[in-house]
Every structure is written in C-alpha cells, then in structure tokens.
Enzyme design. Sequence first.
Site, PDB file in Angstrom:
ATOM      1  CG  ASP A 233      81.015 115.302  48.988  1.00 34.68           C
ATOM      2  OD1 ASP A 233      80.404 116.033  48.177  1.00 34.68           O
ATOM      3  OD2 ASP A 233      80.810 114.084  49.074  1.00 34.68           O
ATOM      4  CD1 TRP A 234      78.373 121.669  46.399  1.00 40.57           C
ATOM      5  CD2 TRP A 234      80.318 120.584  46.220  1.00 40.57           C
ATOM      6  NE1 TRP A 234      79.072 122.204  45.329  1.00 40.57           N
ATOM      7  CE2 TRP A 234      80.268 121.561  45.199  1.00 40.57           C
ATOM      8  CE3 TRP A 234      81.456 119.796  46.312  1.00 40.57           C
ATOM      9  CZ2 TRP A 234      81.295 121.757  44.281  1.00 40.57           C
ATOM     10  CZ3 TRP A 234      82.501 119.983  45.396  1.00 40.57           C
ATOM     11  CH2 TRP A 234      82.407 120.952  44.403  1.00 40.57           C
TER      12      TRP A 234
END
Length: 724
Positions: A233-234
Amino acid sequence: MTKDKIEKLIAQLTLQEKIGMIHGNGLFETKGVERLGIPPFRTSDGPRGVRKDFENDTWKDIGLSYDYASYLPCNTALAATWNRALAHETGKLLGREARGRGKDMILAPGINIMRSPLCGRSFEYMGEDPYLVSEMVVPLVQGIEENDVSSCVKHFVANNQETRRIDVDVEVSERALREIYLPGFEAAVRRGKAKGIMGAYNKLGGTHCCHHDGLLNGILRREWGFEGITVSDWGGVHDTMEALMNGLDMEMSVTSDFDDYYMADPLIRMIEDGKVDRKAALAKIDEKVRHILHVMNELHMLDGERSAGGYNDYNDKAALRQTARESVVLLKNDGNILPLDRKKIRKLLVVGENANRQHAPGGGSAEIKALYEITPLLGIQMLLGGNTEVVYKPGYHNEDVGNIWANTGDSENGQADSLNQESRTAQAAPEEKIKRQREINETYRKDALEAAENADAVIFVGGLTHDYDTEGQDRADMRLPYDQDRLITELLKVRPDTIVTLVAGSPVDMSAWLADVSALVYSWYAGMEGGIALAEVLFGEYNPSGHLPETFPVCEKDCPAVALGEFPGSDSVSYGEDIFVGYRYYDTYDVATAFPFGYGLSYTDFVMTGIRAEVIEDTAQSKGVKVSFDISNIGSRAGAAVAQIYVADKCPKVKKAAKELKAFEKIYLEAGETREVTLMLEREAFMYYDETSHSFKVDAGSYMLMLAKNTEEIVDVTEIEFEI
C-alpha cells in the site's frame, strides 16, 4: 515469452535497473528499462472506477479532460446485488477503461471484511461474510483481467479500520484469520487467478503486512501458489531488510523522494556496505523482478500484442444501471406504499441534501472524476418528465465536518496528509460550524415541513456522505449526521406516508424513527446511473432485488468489536470476538438487529419449499452435498429472489456459529412461475479450521441445511449425516 526468455532478460539487467523496477519512480509507476524493451509498470486507484491522473511527482491533478471515467457502484452496492454475473460485467468495464487509459494494474477490488459498521472504508468492501465476498470477488477479478490489466486485491490482510491504520497491531486467532479474513483473498488467487495483491498498512502479530514473511511468502506463495506481484500500500513499507527478504515485490508510496524509498538507494547501500549477504540479496531482487516480468508477460506488455481497452458508451451505461438497480434494498414497505403511481402524483416533494448531491469526487483514493453522475433528484425528474411538478427542499444543511481529505495542506491532495497524521475517528465540527448548521437546519426544516403538507407524495433522500464514509478515518458512531433524525421524525408526523431513502456505504442507526416509517429504501453509492436506478425502483419501473451484504445493527454498541471495546483500539487491537463477526455473532448470541444479513424485500412474493439434500461423491472423489428446492413467484409481477443456504453443525466439537452461509443463487421468475433449483455444497462448506493441526478439517456427524431468505427467516430445513 517462455520462462527461459524471462531468465535471460533478468541476466541482462543491471542492479540499478532491477532496483528501478521494484519501487516507484512516480506516484503511480515504476521505472522501465528502455534498452531491453521493458516498459514502466503503471497503476491507478480503482475501487469505483479509474481514478483521475496526477502529475508524476506531485498530488496535483493534471487538469486535462482525457481522464474522465465511468463512476461504478461501490463494492458494497455490488455485493448487495448478490449477482455473480454483474460482478463479472463490472470487472470487464473497469478493466477495459483502465487499459484504455494505459494502466497495467488497477488497484482494486477491496475485500476486507466489515468487522465493524464504523470503518470509514466499508463502502469499498463487500460485506461481512467470507463466502459472499469470495463468490463476488472471483468474477470481478476475472472480468478485470480479461482486458490485459492486472487486478490488485486489497488490503492483505486484517485492515478492518482506518484509525491508526499505519501502525495498529492486529491480534487475531489463527482460526478467525483462516475462516473469516483470508478466504476472499484465497478465492481471488486460487480461483480468480489474480495477478496482483496489495499488502495492508497495519501490522499483524507485530509485523507490518507489507513485509510479512508468513503472509506473503508462507500463505500467499507457498500455500496458495500465487505467481503475481505483491505491491505495498502507498507508504506501507517501514524497513528495507524486511521488504527485501519477506516477499514484497514492489514498493509504492505517497512522496516524491523516489530514490529514498526503502527498496531504492537504501537497498543498494545495504548491499554495498555488506549489511546483508550479497548473494542472498541479489537472489531476492531477482525473484521480485521475475514476478514483475511474469505479470508483464501475461499482460502482453513485452510482446506488443496487448488489448487497447476503451469506453463502450451504450453497453457500459446499461451494465452500470443494471448493477445499480439490483443493488437497491427495499427494507420496509408496510401497506405497499411502494411503488408509487406516477399517474396519481401531480406534485412530488423531494427532501434531503443527498437527493441533490454527487458523491463521485469523495471518499479518498476511491474518488472518481466521473463522466457524469445522475443524482436521485435528477433521476426522479428524468423518469417523471413534465407531467409531475417536482419540488426540492434540502431539509438539512451539510456543513463540512473537516475530515482529513478536506485539509489537504501543501500536498493539494489528502492522500499524503492521510499518512502524515494519525488517522482517526471522525471529529466534531468546530462550535461555530455547529451553530451555523443548526441555524440553517432550522430554516430548511421548517421549509420542508411546510411543503410536505401540500404535496401528493414525499420522498426523503438522506444518509451519509464522504465526510463520513471515507478513507483515513472511522465514524465515531452510527448516528445520521446533520440532524437528520429530527427532520425524518417531524416529516413522518406531518406525512406518515413519507418514503425514506438512505444513500450510504455502511449501516446507520435508524432507531429514532424506524418504527414510524412505512417505506424504507437503502441505496448505496451506486455509480453514475444510481439516481435513475433508484427512481425506477421507487416508481415501479424495476422490481427491487437487492439484499444486505452485512447486518444492520440497531446501534454501534451492538456490534461485537465495539461491545468488547476493541474498535478501534489504540496501538494494538485484539479481535476478541474471534470468528463471531457480523451475523455469526448476532445469531449465535441472540442479539436483536435492525435488519439481518441477507435481508431484502420485493414488490412480489416468493415461496421457497421442499429442501432436499443428497451426499454424493464429487469428481475429486471427496464428499459433497447436492441441495435442491422449489421456488415460486406467487405475486403479480416478475422479480428476483436470493435463495440462501446456511449450514449448522448439530454437535460441533469446537464452538461454531449458529449457522454459516455456504451457498446462494439469485433467481429470476416471471409472475406465477415455479422452478426447481439445485446447488452444490462442496466439502469445504462443512470445514472449520483446527488450530491444533493447523489445517481445515471436517467432522463426521449431523448437519442442518437451512433454506432461507435471510439469516432470520429460515423457510425450510433438512438434515444430512456427513461421514468422513
């Protein structure tokens, strides 16, 4: 391209080139290797459609027109259809538009289990039941990937809250993990053949999920045989060594210091400084590149034979409208107030800010730059035409509550800011805003009540907005915001026949007025055709067939996670309810609900009877059960019913839920039609996870098979003896 050719390609890459392929070189893309014909790998957010494009190194909208996209119904709406075919059609549409925009991976679907109705991202997910999630995610993934685009199923795993999502440590039993939180991901990988999996922000048992060896290497690759790309995930990576060794293939983040990402220059320095065994490190890097090249090859990125994708105006509109129609859930219809007869209505009053509100631009990374969005007000006007006067009154004022996406700071987007602060539960608006809202509400409410007295029919459209259903924060409670309870209560006093329609992505507390309302409709964030679909249901152009993919508790305190004081927790959260999530808890412990899982009414009536079951040997020479029953439409119009099969172990050797969903089918019947339906329950339907042997097992014994309309309406029962 064969495996040998991929290996030869890897052998030609320099260390710098390999490193460029395993971390972001832009906010949504990695670096390619032009000299070898390896393109950058481009991604896009996509829970409700392909997100707008940003500049490569800033969260600034490019400001061009080519990135308008179809606004799809949210995943909760899709799950409410209980229609696998519509999940496939939705996936095809999403994949086709992603490919048309030049994307290689769409960051969808989200399938985290709805552990609590307060989770801010519930609207992105598919409900509370692992079987329903599994059955809907498989065709969705398959539809996406028909277009030479990788799906990216998220968030792996136990990302069930937004509060402290970056660092909260989840403690969950092995059994609950295996029975509740992992099955959807396993189905997406084993049956859906998903090419991408996104790691979750949170920790599991003390280790961040984005570099969790047990999850990424152990379960995902060794147990399930996953051959695709694992993506962080970012901003979900926190350690270079763990990211290198523990199964992550591609690190992405929200900042523009791309060379400083954990799997960028810090990894090279770690190797050069001898802080890691060079041979082992290079082997791990090659493994990551191998996974990326494998997916690139599967997507025809290396041979130039790729699908072009694009937008199909007529077919896409039709598919989106049908999904929106089938997602609408009719919760109450006392006295058959619905459907409305437009021929008898000369003046229609529509009350509620959500009637006139567009939701596509909100929600965080689920935001959409929509081609258009038909609001409920517009849909009603389009359907009625000029023969009915449609009067609109807002009824309440939607004051900005100041959620994290409204305070974007220097980033010009809440994405980075949502990670730079402790994600939280929704905060109360400042006192001056509360005062202003009350003053406006008082005026709006009086105006609506006065108009209600002079209308032939009244439709209220309220619910939630993306001030509440949003990434980065959880709701504090289930109450309707903006003083809607008072407005609804007073409307019902003036007009007891007021039709209440709620637009939201998660349950709300309706206890203040539920007993007094006769007609109640739940419409989700239903996409760009949602307004016309809702209007068609209200006026009988379409017979509602949506069913709840989650239990609607009376209030948040009835939810087991909240009742145990373990939502949202603090730096850690214990899943003390174990396997008793959603209806498994409400049914087993006799907790009253507002509306049960699987619930949904129709404008016609269905009778389901005669359940019968036969234990058989399936083609794999293991036992399964064939279940048959008869269903009849005894009403006066065509419609669709969702037949649900629940299984209960009569003499369980471990504690089990009172019953569990193990099969369902959406069945369309003409008025007066009767049909025999046969469903197959595989051996897995009778399994539970044994924490002693660390494996699923089936116990011999008696099992009840329940034919149901929802978890609280069992219409027929039979028993089988299951022998091992």
